[in-house]
Enzyme design. Structure first.
Site, PDB file in Angstrom:
ATOM      1  N   ASP A 190       0.829  -1.196   0.000  1.00  0.00           N
ATOM      2  CA  ASP A 190       0.000   0.000   0.000  1.00  0.00           C
ATOM      3  C   ASP A 190       0.874   1.261   0.000  1.00  0.00           C
ATOM      4  OD1 ASP A 190      -2.470   1.317   0.086  1.00  0.00           O
ATOM      5  OD2 ASP A 190      -3.275  -0.220   1.421  1.00  0.00           O
ATOM      6  N   TRP A 256      -3.408   2.981  -5.825  1.00  0.00           N
ATOM      7  CA  TRP A 256      -4.763   3.447  -6.183  1.00  0.00           C
ATOM      8  C   TRP A 256      -4.807   4.289  -7.473  1.00  0.00           C
ATOM      9  CZ3 TRP A 256      -2.597   6.515  -2.059  1.00  0.00           C
ATOM     10  CH2 TRP A 256      -2.400   5.800  -0.885  1.00  0.00           C
ATOM     11  N   GLY A 257      -4.141   3.819  -8.512  1.00  0.00           N
ATOM     12  CA  GLY A 257      -4.180   4.545  -9.784  1.00  0.00           C
ATOM     13  C   GLY A 257      -3.387   5.839  -9.782  1.00  0.00           C
ATOM     14  N   ASP A 277     -10.245   2.876  -3.416  1.00  0.00           N
ATOM     15  CA  ASP A 277     -10.943   1.681  -2.925  1.00  0.00           C
ATOM     16  C   ASP A 277     -12.360   1.576  -3.471  1.00  0.00           C
ATOM     17  OD1 ASP A 277      -8.674   1.524  -1.437  1.00  0.00           O
ATOM     18  OD2 ASP A 277      -9.691   1.308   0.491  1.00  0.00           O
TER      19      ASP A 277
HETATM   20  C1  GAL Z   1      -6.149   0.980   1.370  1.00  0.00           C
HETATM   21  C2  GAL Z   1      -6.173  -0.087   0.285  1.00  0.00           C
HETATM   22  C3  GAL Z   1      -7.186  -1.131   0.691  1.00  0.00           C
HETATM   23  C4  GAL Z   1      -6.800  -1.716   2.027  1.00  0.00           C
HETATM   24  C5  GAL Z   1      -6.627  -0.607   3.075  1.00  0.00           C
HETATM   25  C6  GAL Z   1      -6.090  -1.147   4.376  1.00  0.00           C
HETATM   26  O1  GAL Z   1      -5.232   1.965   1.025  1.00  0.00           O
HETATM   27  O2  GAL Z   1      -6.487   0.483  -0.944  1.00  0.00           O
HETATM   28  O3  GAL Z   1      -7.293  -2.126  -0.306  1.00  0.00           O
HETATM   29  O4  GAL Z   1      -5.615  -2.443   1.881  1.00  0.00           O
HETATM   30  O5  GAL Z   1      -5.779   0.404   2.616  1.00  0.00           O
HETATM   31  O6  GAL Z   1      -5.991  -0.178   5.342  1.00  0.00           O
END
Ligand code: GAL
Length: 630
Positions: A190, A256-257, A277
């Site tokens: 992430d 995220w793109g 998300d």
């Molecule tokens: C977001 C990610 C999600 C999930 C989340 C966990 O940034 O896009 O898929 O992993 O964090 O906190």
């Protein structure tokens, strides 16, 4: 003497510069296939992930429950083998040696004898069940949960340094731990640590984390630092190769793109998120879908667009909304998206198991050609997607995005089939075979319905193949985009969490290479002539195509596309075969008629298609009807 010395050293200097330029000039033909090729993702990864089911409240019971259900329901046999833990597993980074510790209160088997904690017992158990194990980490110092889930009981604990559980500064140490010591097979990484820990952020001023200069500028995508973020993921990719000599790993990039990852993800990882998300609403699903649907040329075996995990089973996709759930699943199958179930599988109803378990749709997703579906018809209400299968047939999805029933025609032209010959369709949900038709066939789709068929017909080229039918064999090595701009065609869903409607376009890549459309999504048009098929790409581009010695000729009608913003600059089209110039066009400008190019590609393994402009100009161009002939 002195002069001669000067001249020689200058020449040496110049040739060194030229060599360096050749190395860095993205338009220099390589004669090779250069997309990232390591890791275990020849087909899109399939399995389960804890986040959509449990957010940060992950536990060993819940994960093992999912693992057992995958085996018991037969989903594992269908290919759902990755069992991936998301955010929430970590307790702290031990300060004596930097080793990560697991929160054993939720993962009891990690409490091994001695001073350390270990996931080895857990991954051993999954492996014994015939499954694979996935872990979650963070490219920066701090995790997403630490910025976004402040009430979670599973946040890392301790001092500021102990709570720095992300990879930054620990890449080698952590990857060795995850893959060599703990035996994981998959990692999702992430990026909140390089987005949300800015000087004025609440997480900095209240709980107290170290400030991190952002590489992803949340509300101002134009300020994203793509090169810097890419370099961090490249370091990870190198380390993964080091600690996985058996090549048994998957690298999932979760930025995220943002930071132009939709362009470079394929050069670094096996999958990369194309959007923020997903949440279990129809609008959010449309948003995620749109972020990947115009990107088939950027994906293929080993490298997949990731519009995020499945939300089948929840909210707008729950058992009371099976039309929506089936649409969501069928669309992800067509996009070659990873199929990661995000549902508490302990006691999942049969109606949902039947969706994930649709063997025909799984086969579409897992087809070894790896050709992502291409949009054959675009409207705001209905879209038609066509995906080439390696058995010579096509998968076709008719997708009604709207709230009302819609009627639409599927045409032979959409399928690239001969309109005079019969076309057969088999419904991949009902398994029913429809009476054959010629030319076109009308269908009425219910609100939010997706009909999905396997289609059989006679190819309009006989033995040939349009390039837009084989996106998995194309690597867009350079797409000519001069500066990143957000794609405005992505549905901007209301995001309840943001407390306001929509977002400005966030995901760079607007103007990128497209199949059967101009770089801006319009019909390919050169001079007076429109092309139903072809590749639209900006000048300053180089595409590598795997011909693998299978074809005799490459043929295209080329020119400046009507969608171009630059109507002045001249462009030249070049075709290389295994690094050798085969043919090139004269310089052409906006308004010129399409020029026909033919190249003999017998025996050629890699064809390179290059478009050069005489200035640093981004000219929209068309490789109209680009095709291989046998
Ligand atoms: C977001 C990610 C999600 C999930 C989340 C966990 O940034 O896009 O898929 O992993 O964090 O906190």
């Amino acid at each position: 003497m002195k002069l001669r010395w000067f001249t020689t050293s200058m020449l040496v200097g110049l040739s060194l510069m030229a060599a360096a330029h050749a190395q860095t000039d993205p338009l220099t033909p390589t004669g090779k296939w250069t997309a990232h090729q390591t890791g275990q993702a020849q087909t899109p990864p399939m399995g389960w992930n804890s986040f959509n089911a449990f957010r940060i409240e992950v536990s060993e019971d819940k994960v093992m429950g999912a693992a057992e259900a995958l085996v018991d329901t037969g989903l594992a046999k269908l290919g759902y083998v990755y069992v991936n833990i998301d955010d929430g597993w970590w307790l702290k980074r031990r300060q004596t040696d930097g080793r990560l510790e697991i929160r054993t209160s939720i993962f009891p088997s990690a409490a091994i004898k001695g001073k350390d904690t270990s996931f080895k017992p857990f991954t051993d158990r999954l492996h014994r069940m015939g499954l694979k194990a996935g872990i979650y980490s963070e490219i920066g110092r701090n995790a997403c949960s630490q910025a976004w889930d402040l009430k979670s009981p599973n946040l890392p604990e301790g001092t500021v340094a102990e709570r720095e559980v992300g990879l930054e500064g620990h890449v080698d140490q952590d990857l060795k731990l995850f893959f060599t010591d703990w035996g994981f097979d998959y990692i999702k990484i992430d990026a909140c640590g390089v987005a949300d820990y800015t000087a004025n952020a609440k997480v900095i001023t209240t709980p107290g984390y170290r400030v991190r200069e952002p590489l992803i500028a949340r509300d101002r995508p134009a300020l994203d630092k793509a090169e810097d973020l890419k370099a961090m993921y490249v370091e990870v990719a190198d380390s993964l190769r080091k600690y996985n000599p058996d090549n048994d790993y998957v690298l999932s990039i979760c930025s995220w793109g943002r930071a132009d990852v939709r362009t470079w993800g394929k050069d670094v990882g096996n999958l990369w998120r194309t959007s923020y998300d997903i949440n279990p609403t129809w609008g959010s699903m449309l948003h995620s879908f749109d972020s990947a649907v115009t990107r088939p040329l950027y994906a293929g075996p080993g490298r997949w667009n990731d519009p995020d995990m499945l939300f089948v089973g929840k909210g707008d996709f729950d058992v009371n909304h099976l039309t929506e759930a089936k649409s969501h699943f069928a669309l992800w199958a067509m996009l070659n998206a990873p199929l990661l179930i995000g549902y508490d599988l302990r006691g999942a109803p049969k109606d949902l198991i039947d969706i994930w378990g649709n063997a025909d749709l799984v086969a579409v997703n897992q087809d070894k050609g790896g050709h992502q579906a291409v949009l054959a018809y675009r409207s705001n209400d209905v879209q038609i997607l066509v995906k080439t299968l390696s058995n010579g047939k096509k998968a076709v999805a008719l997708f009604n995005r709207s709230e009302a029933a819609k009627t639409v025609s599927l045409t032979a032209r959409d399928l690239k089939f001969d309109a005079a010959k019969p076309i057969g369709l088999r419904n991949l949900w009902s398994k029913e075979t429809l009476p054959a038709f010629t030319g076109s066939q009308r269908f009425t789709l219910g609100a939010h319905e997706t009909l999905v068929f396997e289609a059989e017909g006679t190819h309009r080229l006989g033995q040939g193949t349009y390039l837009s039918e084989i996106p998995g064999r194309i690597n867009v090595a350079a797409d000519g985009i001069p500066f990143p701009e957000g794609d405005p065609h992505i549905y901007q869903a209301t995001r309840a969490s943001a407390g306001r409607g929509g977002d400005t376009p966030m995901y760079a890549g607007w103007g990128g290479a497209q199949a059967d459309a101009s770089p801006y999504g319009t019909e390919l048009t050169v001079g007076e002539k429109a092309f139903a098929y072809g590749i639209g790409v900006l000048s300053g581009s180089r595409m590598e195509v795997q011909a693998n010695g299978e074809y005799r000729r490459f043929v295209a009608s080329v020119g400046v596309d009507a969608a171009t913003r630059n109507r002045k600059a001249a462009v030249t089209f070049q075709i290389y075969g295994d690094g050798r110039l085969l043919t090139e066009s004269k310089p052409v400008t906006y308004g010129d008629a399409a020029a026909d190019l033919t190249a003999d590609v017998s025996g050629v393994r890699v064809v390179e298609l290059i478009v050069r402009a005489n200035k640093d100009a981004a000219v929209a161009t068309a490789w109209g009807d680009a095709r291989f002939e046998k």
